[in-house]
Design a protein around this motif. Structure first.
Motif, PDB file in Angstrom:
ATOM      1  N   ALA A  42       7.589   3.696   0.722  1.00 24.19           N
ATOM      2  CA  ALA A  42       8.958   3.526   0.219  1.00 24.19           C
ATOM      3  C   ALA A  42       9.595   2.299   0.851  1.00 24.19           C
ATOM      4  O   ALA A  42       9.034   1.681   1.757  1.00 24.19           O
ATOM      5  CB  ALA A  42       9.796   4.764   0.539  1.00 24.19           C
ATOM      6  N   ILE A  44      13.593   1.122   2.394  1.00 18.34           N
ATOM      7  CA  ILE A  44      14.899   1.634   2.801  1.00 18.34           C
ATOM      8  C   ILE A  44      15.788   0.477   3.254  1.00 18.34           C
ATOM      9  O   ILE A  44      15.298  -0.573   3.670  1.00 18.34           O
ATOM     10  CB  ILE A  44      14.805   2.709   3.915  1.00 18.34           C
ATOM     11  N   GLU A  77      24.140   1.547  -4.323  1.00 20.38           N
ATOM     12  CA  GLU A  77      22.684   1.674  -4.209  1.00 20.38           C
ATOM     13  C   GLU A  77      22.270   3.138  -4.040  1.00 20.38           C
ATOM     14  O   GLU A  77      21.254   3.559  -4.567  1.00 20.38           O
ATOM     15  CB  GLU A  77      22.145   0.806  -3.071  1.00 20.38           C
ATOM     16  N   HIS A  78      23.078   3.921  -3.323  1.00 14.38           N
ATOM     17  CA  HIS A  78      22.809   5.354  -3.179  1.00 14.38           C
ATOM     18  C   HIS A  78      22.868   6.025  -4.543  1.00 14.38           C
ATOM     19  O   HIS A  78      22.030   6.880  -4.868  1.00 14.38           O
ATOM     20  CB  HIS A  78      23.810   5.985  -2.211  1.00 14.38           C
ATOM     21  N   ARG A  82      18.497   4.873  -4.348  1.00 13.78           N
ATOM     22  CA  ARG A  82      17.838   4.151  -3.252  1.00 13.78           C
ATOM     23  C   ARG A  82      18.109   4.850  -1.923  1.00 13.78           C
ATOM     24  O   ARG A  82      19.102   5.540  -1.757  1.00 13.78           O
ATOM     25  CB  ARG A  82      18.325   2.714  -3.208  1.00 13.78           C
ATOM     26  N   GLN A  83      17.191   4.654  -0.996  1.00  8.53           N
ATOM     27  CA  GLN A  83      17.356   5.222   0.343  1.00  8.53           C
ATOM     28  C   GLN A  83      18.169   4.243   1.179  1.00  8.53           C
ATOM     29  O   GLN A  83      17.665   3.190   1.568  1.00  8.53           O
ATOM     30  CB  GLN A  83      15.997   5.470   0.991  1.00  8.53           C
ATOM     31  N   VAL A  84      19.412   4.585   1.432  1.00  6.46           N
ATOM     32  CA  VAL A  84      20.303   3.753   2.226  1.00  6.46           C
ATOM     33  C   VAL A  84      20.891   4.598   3.353  1.00  6.46           C
ATOM     34  O   VAL A  84      21.219   5.769   3.157  1.00  6.46           O
ATOM     35  CB  VAL A  84      21.421   3.122   1.361  1.00  6.46           C
ATOM     36  N   TYR A  85      20.995   3.984   4.514  1.00  6.19           N
ATOM     37  CA  TYR A  85      21.451   4.697   5.700  1.00  6.19           C
ATOM     38  C   TYR A  85      22.340   3.784   6.538  1.00  6.19           C
ATOM     39  O   TYR A  85      22.309   2.564   6.394  1.00  6.19           O
ATOM     40  CB  TYR A  85      20.258   5.134   6.569  1.00  6.19           C
ATOM     41  N   GLU A  98      23.626   9.630   6.978  1.00  6.75           N
ATOM     42  CA  GLU A  98      23.317   9.624   5.555  1.00  6.75           C
ATOM     43  C   GLU A  98      24.622   9.828   4.807  1.00  6.75           C
ATOM     44  O   GLU A  98      25.631  10.219   5.389  1.00  6.75           O
ATOM     45  CB  GLU A  98      22.332  10.745   5.223  1.00  6.75           C
ATOM     46  N   LEU A 128       9.304   7.173   6.850  1.00  9.85           N
ATOM     47  CA  LEU A 128       9.804   7.035   5.495  1.00  9.85           C
ATOM     48  C   LEU A 128       9.081   5.951   4.695  1.00  9.85           C
ATOM     49  O   LEU A 128       9.020   6.014   3.477  1.00  9.85           O
ATOM     50  CB  LEU A 128      11.302   6.694   5.523  1.00  9.85           C
ATOM     51  N   THR A 129       8.560   4.945   5.392  1.00  6.75           N
ATOM     52  CA  THR A 129       8.088   3.746   4.705  1.00  6.75           C
ATOM     53  C   THR A 129       6.589   3.504   4.719  1.00  6.75           C
ATOM     54  O   THR A 129       6.076   2.854   3.807  1.00  6.75           O
ATOM     55  CB  THR A 129       8.761   2.497   5.304  1.00  6.75           C
TER      56      THR A 129
END
Length: 135
Positions: A42, A44, A77-78, A82-85, A98, A128-129
Motif C-alpha cells: 500500500a 500512505i 484524500e480520506h 486513501r490511507q492518511v494519518y 486517524e 501497512l506498506t
C-alpha cells in the motif's frame, strides 16, 4: 528536538529497500502532508506535528495543529479511501492520529497511554506498506 528532527528519528528506522520514502516540502501546493510512503502492499500519507511539551492535565485535549489547507487535503484524500494519518511526536515518542481524531483531538491521558517509540512508528509504517522489516 523539533518536527523535522522527529521525522528523521522515525526515518532512521525504516528499511533502505522495498519502501519508497518521500519527505515532501511543497512550497507551491499548500496542505500536502510531510511524507509519503509506498511499498508493495500500500501507500500512505502522513502529516507530522510536534509537541514541545505534553499537557499536564489528563483531560486537556491534544489536537494536532493542522492548518486549514492541511485539514482540507487530509479530509479529501480520506474521503477517496486513501490511507492518511497525522502523527504527533514528542520527546518521549509519538501517537498516530486517524480520522476523526486529528479533527476532534484526544485527551492527554489517552495520548500518553498510546505513545509509541520512533522505531515502533517505523514498524507500523512498514506493516501497512511493505513486507520488509525495519532494520
Amino acid at each position: 528536538m523539533d518536527e523535522h528532527g522527529f521525522i528523521r528519528s522515525v526515518h532512521r528506522h525504516l528499511p533502505r529497500k522495498g519502501l519508497t520514502v518521500w519527505k515532501i516540502n511543497d512550497n507551491y501546493r499548500g496542505g500536502v502532508p510531510d511524507a509519503y510512503y509506498s511499498g508493495p502492499k500500500a501507500d500512505i500519507w502522513i502529516e507530522y506535528k510536534y509537541l514541545k511539551q505534553i499537557p499536564k492535565r489528563a483531560g486537556t485535549l491534544i489536537k494536532p495543529a493542522l492548518r486549514p489547507q492541511q485539514l482540507k487535503w487530509l479530509a479529501k484524500e480520506h474521503s477517496f479511501g486513501r490511507q492518511v494519518y497525522c502523527i504527533v511526536g514528542s520527546s518521549i515518542g509519538g501517537r498516530v492520529f486517524e480520522y476523526p481524531d486529528w479533527v476532534e483531538g484526544i485527551p492527554t491521558e489517552a495520548f500518553n497511554n498510546s505513545i509509541i517509540k520512533q522505531n515502533e512508528i517505523a514498524a507500523w509504517i512498514c506493516s501497512l506498506t511493505t513486507t520488509e522489516k525495519p532494520p
